[in-house]
Each structure stands twice: as C-alpha cells, then as structure tokens.
Design an enzyme around this catalytic site. Structure first.
Site, PDB file in Angstrom:
ATOM      1  N   GLY A 489      57.182  45.175  14.377  1.00 48.26           N
ATOM      2  CA  GLY A 489      56.051  45.712  15.125  1.00 48.26           C
ATOM      3  C   GLY A 489      54.752  45.593  14.373  1.00 48.26           C
ATOM      4  O   GLY A 489      53.762  46.233  14.720  1.00 48.26           O
ATOM      5  N   GLN A 490      54.759  44.759  13.344  1.00 48.22           N
ATOM      6  CA  GLN A 490      53.539  44.622  12.535  1.00 48.22           C
ATOM      7  C   GLN A 490      52.465  43.797  13.245  1.00 48.22           C
ATOM      8  O   GLN A 490      51.348  43.704  12.765  1.00 48.22           O
ATOM      9  CB  GLN A 490      53.872  44.058  11.154  1.00 48.22           C
ATOM     10  CG  GLN A 490      54.364  42.619  11.097  1.00 48.22           C
ATOM     11  CD  GLN A 490      55.838  42.448  11.349  1.00 48.22           C
ATOM     12  OE1 GLN A 490      56.362  42.926  12.336  1.00 48.22           O
ATOM     13  NE2 GLN A 490      56.528  41.760  10.469  1.00 48.22           N
ATOM     14  N   ALA A 530      55.620  42.893   0.738  1.00 53.11           N
ATOM     15  CA  ALA A 530      54.448  42.585  -0.085  1.00 53.11           C
ATOM     16  C   ALA A 530      53.258  42.077   0.735  1.00 53.11           C
ATOM     17  O   ALA A 530      52.510  41.228   0.261  1.00 53.11           O
ATOM     18  CB  ALA A 530      54.813  41.574  -1.193  1.00 53.11           C
ATOM     19  N   GLY A 723      48.961  44.634   5.565  1.00 50.34           N
ATOM     20  CA  GLY A 723      50.180  45.351   5.948  1.00 50.34           C
ATOM     21  C   GLY A 723      50.397  46.649   5.218  1.00 50.34           C
ATOM     22  O   GLY A 723      50.701  47.672   5.819  1.00 50.34           O
ATOM     23  N   GLU A 724      50.258  46.621   3.918  1.00 49.86           N
ATOM     24  CA  GLU A 724      50.501  47.842   3.153  1.00 49.86           C
ATOM     25  C   GLU A 724      49.234  48.630   2.884  1.00 49.86           C
ATOM     26  O   GLU A 724      49.286  49.841   2.632  1.00 49.86           O
ATOM     27  CB  GLU A 724      51.134  47.474   1.800  1.00 49.86           C
ATOM     28  CG  GLU A 724      52.530  46.922   1.908  1.00 49.86           C
ATOM     29  CD  GLU A 724      53.025  46.462   0.546  1.00 49.86           C
ATOM     30  OE1 GLU A 724      53.688  47.237  -0.125  1.00 49.86           O
ATOM     31  OE2 GLU A 724      52.715  45.314   0.168  1.00 49.86           O
TER      32      GLU A 724
END
Lengths: 769, 156
Positions: A489-490, A530, A723-724
C-alpha cells in the site's frame, strides 16, 4: 530538472485503490482455496524451557484434524526469519529452527495443527500435551551479561550476540574532544515498537504436485522464497511466493512469521492451510522494531559550534534470536555519520540476547534511535553556546559531495536548508521561539522544538539492491509493468507507472502494474525495504521504458522512413521532431509488433536490471509545537510539521501520504507506543489494541508534510525516497519542544505523562536544593 | 454445535441459511456469504476494520452475534457502489489518497457513510470524533479527513 512533464509530478490515483475501496482486493486474510484447512499454533507459556516431550496423540485422534507438526517434522536446518540476511555477502547471524528443543520467549511456537475448521483446530491445540523443563530466564540486557545469568543460547557466552564493535570510525575523537570547548553527553533509551499493521500476520501455503505455493505478506518476496526453501531443505525453485495485497508492512514483511509453520502443515496434510494469527498472537510473535535499548552518545563542539568529535555506542536487546538487531544497530551508527560534519567519529555497536521476542525491522530502522539522541544533544549544545538551533543545523550539516553512510559514498544532493526554512516559516518559529531560557508560566506551557536528519534511498552499496523491472507491450499500445516491490500500500506502483508512461510518451492509464505479484512471473527484486521502492525500482522501470522506447522508435523509423533519432513520442503518437505532422500512432506500431504480416512479429518485452550504487539521501527538518500540562504530565502536540527534501515528487499525493502516515507512527513512538514485557515472567502485557495504543483520529494533531523539490542528479526524474522518512523527527522535535516549554530534558521514549511528571519533580527538587 | 435458520438482507438481497448459534456477524458475512470486504483485525472491538451497517447504523461485526440481527438490512462495503458507479465516499477516498494498505478502508468507508448519514456536514472535529473508532496505521488520517470533508461539501 526536466521540463514539460505530462505524467510525472501529477496527483494521479493509485490504481489498486479502486479495488481496495470496494472490498475487492485480496489479502492473505481473505484468500480461500478449495479444501483449505485452518492452521493454529501452540505457543510456549514459558520464556525459557526445554521441551522434554510433545504428545500429539489426542490431538491427532480428533475428527477433522488433518495434520499436527512438531520438532519431529522440522528438517532441522538452521535459518532465520530475517530474509535480508541474503543481502550481505557473509549474511547476518542465523540461529533459528522452525521448532527447537528449547523455547526462548513466551509465545514461541511448539507445535501446529491443521484442521477442517477453526473450532476443531483450536480444540486440537488444547489437546496437545507438552512437558516443559522450565529454566530461569533473563529479561534485560543488564541482567543478561551478569556472571551466571541464564544463557539464551549455549553458543553465546554471557549472552553476547555481538561484542562491542567499532564501525566506520574516522579521525581521533579523544584529541578532538580535548580541543572542544563544549561537550554534552547522555544515555538514551528507546522502545520496542510494533509495526501493528491492521491485517494480522497470516499466510496461506499449498503443497501440490511437489511444489509449494505460499501466499505471503512478504515485502521481499524473492528472498522470502529462498529462506522458506532453506528452512524446509527443499530446492528454491520448488517454492513460489505469491503476494496478494498486504494489510501491513512498515518492515513487518522483511521477516518471516507464520510461513514456516503453514508450510510444514500443508506438506504433511496435503491440502492448503491458512495460518492467520490473532491480534494478540501478532503482537506476541511478530518480530518488532529493532530494539536498540540504549544509546550512549557524546559530542564536542567549538565555541562557534564547529562540530569536533562524536562518540556513540548502540546496545541492542536482540531478544531470543539475532533477527535484525545487528543491522539495526549498524544503521543507527551509519545513518548518524551523514548529518553533521564532525571532524572525528567513533561509534560502536553491540547486541545481547535476552528472553524477549526478537526484533525485525520497522520504518526508520536504526536511524530513529540515533536521531533521537543526536538531535537532543545538538539542542543542548546550542543552548550551551547560545546558538539558534536552526542556525546550527544549517551551518554544520554535510552537503553535496560530503560523506554518506558508508565509506566511499558521497551525498548527491541536499535540500536541508530549504527544509529548515519552509518548516520554520510554517510553524511560526520566529514568533514562537523566544530564545534559550525563556520563562514560561502557568499550568499548561507551550514550547517549540526542531530536529533534522538525512536518510537514504536504498541501502546500496552496503547491501545488495539488485532489481529487475519488465514491461510487456500489448497490441493496443498499453503495457503491463512486471515488478516485485511487495504490495504494502505504499503507492509506489503508481510512481512506477508514471515513470514508464513519461519516458514512453504514453498515458498513465496505458501502464498497468501486475497484481498480485508472483515469483514465478516477476524477475528478481530485493523488494521493499530501506525506502528503495521509488528510487531503486523506479530506476529499473525508467531503464526498461527507455529501452522499449528505442525499440518503438526503431520500428517507427522503418515505417516512416526517418532516422530513429529524429523521432519523438508524445501523447501516444510517434512523430518527426522537425515535422510534427508526419507521424504514426504509438498503438499502430504496437499492433504491428504482434500482428505483423511481413514476417516481422516481435512482441516488445523489455527487462532492465539495476544495481544502484549511488547514495541519494533525502533530508528533512521537523518542527513540533507542544503544550505540556505540568500537573498531569500530559504532552499535547499542537502542531507537527515536517519538511522533506524529496528531490522530485513523482506523485505528490503518494509522497504526502507516506510522510503523514510516518508522522503519526512517529508521534506514537514519541509519546505512547510501547511493547511492555513483564520482567517477572516474560509475558507481553500489551497484546491488544486497547493495551498497545496506536494513534486514532483523536490522537491526530494538526500535522503536515511539506515537500521541497530541488532534484537529485541520480534519481528517476530526480526523485529521492520518502517511505521511511516521515517517522524520524517527532520524538526529538517533541523532546526539544518539551524542554522549551518546561525545561526538562527527557532521554527515554515513549515520553509518557509518568516520565514527564517524574522529570518535572526531579527538576523542582534540584532547584529547591 | 447448534445450527439455527436465519434470514439476512445483505446489500439488498435476501439470504436464507443455517448459522451456528454462536456465529459472529463477521463470520457469516465473510465465510458463509463471501463478503470478503468485511475485514477482521483485532476481533474485540478496538479497531473498526469490520464495520458494517445494520438497519442504517454502523456496528462492529466482530462483536455482533449473527443470530441477533436476523431479518435485518445489512450493508457491507460491497453494497455501496451502484453497478460500476462508486459511492461518492469511495470516489473521494481514491481521489484524496485516503487509502494505503487498504485493510482498514472498508470499515472506514462504512463508518464515514454512517457519519454522513447522521451529520451530512460535519466539521473537522466532528469527523475526527465520528471516525475515532476506526484505526488506520498507514495514512496519518489527514487524507481520510480531507476525503470525508470533500464529500460533505458536495465534492464527487
């Protein structure tokens, strides 16, 4: 940066969301197969015990039970749930069996059952009789290293998984400390956060005709396939991993969880088996965030702030197995190198076994912990030398060409100054920050704080980040994008489709991503970890699209009688750059590749491989405004702003979504999320959503993610990662804001009302004395 | 285990079946009738992922005995779209990026439907209160709030 982009940079909808919003998307939780059995696990109630015997006869005698598996069924191949071990030439430590002779944490599976329905499966689990020889257990890293402490593994003396090891050090820290004018230091502790995606851990496995198909929530499907084969001692090609949509992620899918048990069950039962954990089981058994339980950090600067020396030690509470604790500590260390231009650095990591649930990875892997410590110490340094904390960060962060995380890596772009500017503007720093030592009155006091960081876009060149992307064209000029990022779901598939469409001069609608993903179809890809999805996989997609574009132009060149390099593609049409009227529809060329009656059929299918080497750090500034209630200790976040250096946002809605989602997980990490394990018996006391609190809408303050788009020379369409990144700066910025409000320095997360009150009390008693 | 006859009207259609006396509404909808958009997560009423409408009101299907809602009108996420036309709330969720992993989405959309039925023009604070029982781990809620506000303002 390139101009006139038609698809990249647009807020196009994520394609798979149409299925998701109608309840039509399949997850492991929703998959059903003909004849599928229900699998249930029997968990150890003890933190440490020898499994003397497991009597399954009564369970096997129950009607409807199709298989019971125990250590007798385990091929006894040592492995690890951490599938990322394959990304390093020497791997990470492997110290697990599917079922071992010893259980090492409360909740560790001892046996598993497959039955025709859930009720019978549960009943059968209750009928298994296990004789345990209960052994003493150890529940903290401090106790674990004491002489005579119970040993978690026979092979690890004093429970030392990895002794203190210096990594990536440079310069002479002792000399530089002696030449520093101001030195600050502290010991920090951080929590064992759970990824806590809404879909509980689960999988389906089917052994049929000598092949094992596993429907998994894996983020790293190809390495998951390899690890399952290793654990079961079968050839890798026997295993096929299918990834439906996953209702979780944030690192959870970088480790196995129920897969080995489901596989053993289906191989014995000869029918498909679903193992779907309950929320409680998920919280007790799924490897958590890398638990860097202690960070000791010291920094020295000159009077004007010039960074001189930084020394740090990261201690990991591995829990029962090494999992990802070493890489977690390693990333804490490596990510700490890049932020500021210290003249010298000495950092070391260590990992210690305890009888806790082991650690996997969570968003912000390792960097959360070092950022928390460093950004608080920077605040302290600034106060001591009387410097504005934004100024310090602007002046002393590393810039383009500076040192990346890993030796020989260089920073390719840096937008931190702009991030600090736009963030400060939006929070209203000038009016709200009244300088060091500003007096605040009243029961409820407000303060503001700032923090900064640089992260990465894939872990190259330290880790293998091999990626393949394939584009397969249809006769109508559309194509299928075949990749394997993991479907968490990113939203990265939208970005990939945008990249391909932009390069090819076709529409977003013309590129369809393959879902579900299937290792029998997709080329090898590391997967999603990552923050690599857009940057690394996106570059493979870009390369594949460029190759396909050339093939289309070559074919069009023959048709039009014009050199290929004189042609361009826009809006699904191939045309002469010099004479735009002369051209041919993209669709016509596509049709000719498949339905060619001149003996010239050649369907265009292009695969591109990327092994990225560059280090493309995204940067970020975070600003918190808080109100601290000095009577209750409650910290209310009034506003939280992060300004993120994304390079370019391929899809701004997706980027904002990633950052905003990280932001609320970061507020949870800062203020209330904590897996609490009893120090008496090792029982997880927070095994439900009413005990392990994740943020609800009522915990959602006024928060924003601002995008800074200055480009990166190495990224696909200049993009870097997101992302992170959303999760890092809440804890340090809130801690610094709490100091601004009430003058206490907190060194432990979560910063609960109890901790705030204790620190306030401590401060007032110190002042009275 | 004892079975009893039951009739449900789900998404406008009538279903007659035998159910376990202790079966949950979630289990009947998902396992017996195949409405797989009804998602289970916590199984104890903490998260809202399993929210459906019963006689127009949002309920947690993981805490509702199926036997207790026999004969009632039930709407699941599968019942919102009219043919290929999505409900305005569904369109808004897609447009605003209010969906990531999507596991909470069916429950969240049904709770939003319930909220807008009760209060067609909620303020930001009213949306937060109205949806506070539905947890989402991915989005940080901003885009969900924007999507619901957009529908409340008449956006499509």
């Amino acid at each position: 940066m390139q101009e006139e982009l038609r698809v990249v940079g647009k807020r196009v909808p994520v394609k798979e969301n149409f299925d998701k919003v109608q309840g039509k998307a399949d997850y492991c939780a929703t998959i059903t197969l003909p004849g599928m059995l229900v699998g249930k696990l029997l968990h150890s109630p003890h933190a440490h015990a020898r499994v003397v015997s497991v009597d399954t006869s009564r369970a096997e005698g129950l009607q409807g039970v199709k298989a019971v598996v125990t250590k007798k069924d385990d091929p006894r191949k040592i492995f690890t749930w951490n599938v990322m071990t394959y990304q390093l030439p020497d791997g990470e430590p492997q110290d697990q069996y599917i079922f071992d002779d010893v259980v090492r944490y409360v909740g560790e599976p001892v046996a598993a059952v497959a039955a025709v329905n859930e009720e019978i499966a549960k009943k059968a689990v209750d009928l298994i009789e296990v004789e345990y020889d209960v052994l003493p257990a150890v529940f903290s890293v401090e106790d674990a290293v004491k002489k005579g402490a119970p040993r978690v593994h026979d092979t690890a003396e004093n429970n030392i998984g990895a002794p203190p090891t210096p990594v990536f050090c440079y310069g002479d820290v002792e000399k530089d400390f002696s030449e520093s004018d101001t030195i600050v230091e502290g010991v920090f502790s951080t929590s064992k956060q759970s990824q806590a995606g809404l879909e509980n851990a689960g999988c389906v496995a089917e052994w049929r005709n000598g092949r094992l198909t596993v429907w998994s929530q894996a983020q790293l499907p190809h390495m998951t396939k390899r690890m399952i084969a290793q654990a079961l001692d079968i050839p890798e090609s026997t295993v096929r991993v299918i990834q439906p949509f996953a209702g979780t992620g944030f690192g959870a899918g970088t480790d196995l969880c129920p897969e080995p048990y489901a596989c053993l069950l289906t191989m014995k039962a000869g029918a498909p088996v679903k193992v779907a954990l309950t929320r409680s089981e998920d919280l007790r058994m799924r490897f958590t965030r890398e638990h860097i339980v202690r960070v000791e950090m010291k920094m020295g600067v000159k009077k004007d702030g010039t960074p001189m020396a930084l020394k740090a030690k990261y201690t990991g509470d591995a829990g029962a197995y090494m999992g990802k604790i070493l890489s977690g500590c390693g990333v804490a260390l490596a990510s700490n190198i890049t932020e500021y231009e210290f003249k010298s650095m000495y950092q070391e990591i260590e990992a210690i076994y305890t009888h806790h649930l082991a650690c996997g990875a969570m968003r912000g892997f390792g960097g959360m912990q070092s950022t928390f410590a460093r950004e608080i110490l920077v605040d302290e340094v600034c106060e001591k030398i009387g410097m504005n904390p934004i100024e310090f960060r602007k002046k002393y962060h590393r810039g383009v060409g500076g040192l990346g995380w890993f030796p020989d890596t260089k920073i390719s772009s840096c937008g931190l100054d702009a991030c600090l500017d736009v963030g400060a503007e939006r929070i209203g720093w000038k009016g709200k920050w009244q300088g060091w030592g500003a007096k605040k009155e009243g029961i409820r006091r407000r303060g503001v704080g700032v923090a900064a960081m640089g992260w990465l876009s894939g872990a190259q060149p330290m880790l293998l980040e091999h990626t393949n992307a394939t584009l397969k064209f249809n006769s109508d000029g559309t194509c299928t994008l075949i990749g394997s990022p993991g479907l968490l779901g990113q939203g990265v598939l939208a970005a990939h489709c945008q990249i391909a469409a932009e390069v090819l001069g076709i529409d977003y609608d013309d590129v369809r991503p393959l879902t579900p993903q299937d290792t029998d179809i997709t080329g090898f890809d590391i997967g999603t970890h990552a923050s690599r999805g857009c940057y690394c996989i996106g570059r493979a997609v870009e390369k594949a699209a460029q190759q396909a574009r050339e093939l289309f132009l070559e074919r069009a060149s023959k048709k039009l009688g014009v050199a290929a390099d004189a042609l361009d593609i826009k809006e699904r049409r191939i045309f002469c750059k010099d004479d735009p009227e002369k051209g041919i529809e993209f669709r016509e060329i596509a049709q000719d590749t498949i339905y060619s009656f001149g003996k010239d059929c050649r369907q265009i299918t292009v695969n591109a491989t990327i092994e990225p080497t560059e280090f493309a750090p995204p940067w970020q500034a975070g600003f918190a405004e808080v109100e601290v209630d000095t009577e209750t200790g409650v910290v209310e976040v009034i506003k939280m702003i992060i300004a993120h250096d994304i390079g370019r946002a391929i899809n701004p809605t997706v980027v904002e979504g990633q950052l905003e989602g990280g932001q609320l997980q970061g507020i949870g990490f800062a203020l209330f999320e904590d897996i609490i394990i009893s120090s008496e018996n090792g029982v997880n006391l927070t095994d439900s959503f009413n005990k392990y609190k994740i943020a609800s809408m009522l915990d959602c303050p006024d928060h924003e993610a601002l995008l800074v788009e200055l480009g990166d020379p190495t990224g696909p369409f200049s993009a870097k990662s997101c992302g992170e990144s959303g999760i890092f700066l809440q804890a340090p910025a809130i801690a610094n804001a709490i100091y601004d409000a009430v003058g206490i320095r907190l060194r432990d997360v979560p910063m609960t009302p109890e901790r705030v009150l204790a620190a306030l009390k401590n401060k007032s008693s110190t002042q009275t004395n | 285990m004892q079975k009893i006859p039951a009739t449900f009207f789900v998404n406008g259609d009538r279903y007659d079946l035998m159910i376990d006396t202790h079966a949950l509404l979630l289990e009947v909808l998902r396992d017996d009738l195949g409405f797989k958009g009804v998602h289970e997560s916590c199984g104890e009423g903490d998260c809202g992922a399993c929210t459906v409408l019963v006689d127009g009101v949002a309920v947690l299907s993981c805490l509702t005995l199926a036997a207790a809602v026999r004969g009632k009108e039930i709407v699941t996420i599968e019942g919102l779209a009219k043919g290929s036309d999505l409900d305005p709330i569904q369109n808004a969720f897609v447009k605003h990026g209010a969906i990531q992993c999507g596991y909470c989405t069916p429950g969240m959309v049904m709770a939003a439907k319930n909220l807008l039925n009760e209060n067609p023009h909620p303020s930001r604070e009213e949306i937060k209160k109205g949806l506070a029982g539905n947890l989402c781990r991915c989005t940080g809620y901003n885009k969900i709030i924007e999507a619901v506000s957009d529908v409340a303002k008449g956006g499509k």
